[in-house]
Design a protein around this motif. Structure first.
Motif, short mmCIF file in Angstrom:
data_model
loop_
_atom_site.label_atom_id
_atom_site.label_comp_id
_atom_site.label_asym_id
_atom_site.label_seq_id
_atom_site.Cartn_x
_atom_site.Cartn_y
_atom_site.Cartn_z
N UNK A 2 12.93 9.34 3.36
CA UNK A 2 12.08 10.26 4.11
C UNK A 2 11.38 9.55 5.29
N UNK A 3 11.11 10.31 6.34
CA UNK A 3 10.51 9.71 7.55
C UNK A 3 9.18 9.01 7.31
N UNK A 4 8.33 9.57 6.44
CA UNK A 4 7.03 8.94 6.21
C UNK A 4 7.16 7.60 5.50
N UNK A 5 8.19 7.47 4.67
CA UNK A 5 8.45 6.18 4.00
C UNK A 5 9.02 5.20 5.02
N UNK A 6 9.93 5.67 5.84
CA UNK A 6 10.49 4.82 6.89
C UNK A 6 9.41 4.31 7.83
N UNK A 23 -7.21 -0.74 10.77
CA UNK A 23 -5.82 -1.00 10.36
C UNK A 23 -5.64 -0.78 8.86
N UNK A 24 -6.59 -1.23 8.08
CA UNK A 24 -6.51 -1.04 6.63
C UNK A 24 -6.56 0.45 6.30
N UNK A 25 -7.45 1.19 6.94
CA UNK A 25 -7.54 2.64 6.73
C UNK A 25 -6.25 3.35 7.14
N UNK A 26 -5.69 2.92 8.28
CA UNK A 26 -4.45 3.54 8.77
C UNK A 26 -3.32 3.36 7.76
N UNK A 27 -3.19 2.15 7.23
CA UNK A 27 -2.11 1.89 6.27
C UNK A 27 -2.34 2.66 4.97
N UNK A 28 -3.60 2.75 4.54
CA UNK A 28 -3.90 3.54 3.35
C UNK A 28 -3.58 5.01 3.55
N UNK A 29 -3.90 5.54 4.71
CA UNK A 29 -3.60 6.94 5.01
C UNK A 29 -2.10 7.18 5.07
N UNK A 30 -1.36 6.20 5.60
CA UNK A 30 0.10 6.32 5.60
C UNK A 30 0.62 6.52 4.18
N UNK A 31 0.08 5.76 3.24
CA UNK A 31 0.54 5.88 1.86
C UNK A 31 0.24 7.25 1.28
N UNK A 56 -7.84 -4.83 0.15
CA UNK A 56 -8.95 -3.95 -0.23
C UNK A 56 -8.50 -2.76 -1.06
N UNK A 57 -7.55 -2.99 -1.95
CA UNK A 57 -7.10 -1.95 -2.86
C UNK A 57 -5.87 -1.18 -2.41
N UNK A 58 -5.48 -1.32 -1.15
CA UNK A 58 -4.32 -0.59 -0.66
C UNK A 58 -3.04 -1.05 -1.37
N UNK A 59 -2.98 -2.33 -1.74
CA UNK A 59 -1.80 -2.83 -2.45
C UNK A 59 -1.67 -2.16 -3.82
#
Length: 102
Positions: A2-6, A23-31, A56-59
């Motif tokens: 899927x595009x969002x995973x890509x 940046x951390x917030x952006x990556x978390x929102x992507x997930x 910060x928990x995103x992992x």
């Protein structure tokens, strides 16, 4: 895939603790845009997106997303020099009875 995973994979591994809050917030929102469950292919590809720390928990969010896919994600025990998150995925699969321990 899927595009969002890509898009998440294309942005590379998660940043470390000194990345900007934006940046951390952006990556978390992507997930959060990736609907569950993920496919086996997506889960295996997402394993490469762990960074050097917990981000910060995103992992943890990434780990839980990966675990929504067909398990086990890892077909073999992680190499000794693999990151802590691959070891964690392996140990959780063993502890969950999905694969035999060695």
């Amino acid at each position: 895939m899927r595009p969002e995973v890509q898009a998440f994979i294309a942005d590379g591994p998660l940043p470390d603790w000194d990345a900007s809050a934006e940046e951390i917030d952006r990556r978390g929102k992507q997930l959060t845009t990736i609907s569950r469950p993920v496919t086996g292919e997506e889960a295996r590809s997402l394993v490469a997106c762990f960074g050097p720390d917990a981000c910060y928990g995103v992992a943890w969010t990434l780990l839980h997303l990966i675990e929504t896919g067909p398990n086990p994600v890892l077909a073999a025990q992680s190499a000794p020099d693999a990151d802590e998150w691959q070891h964690r995925l392996w140990e959780r699969a063993v502890n969950g009875g999905l694969i035999p321990g060695v």
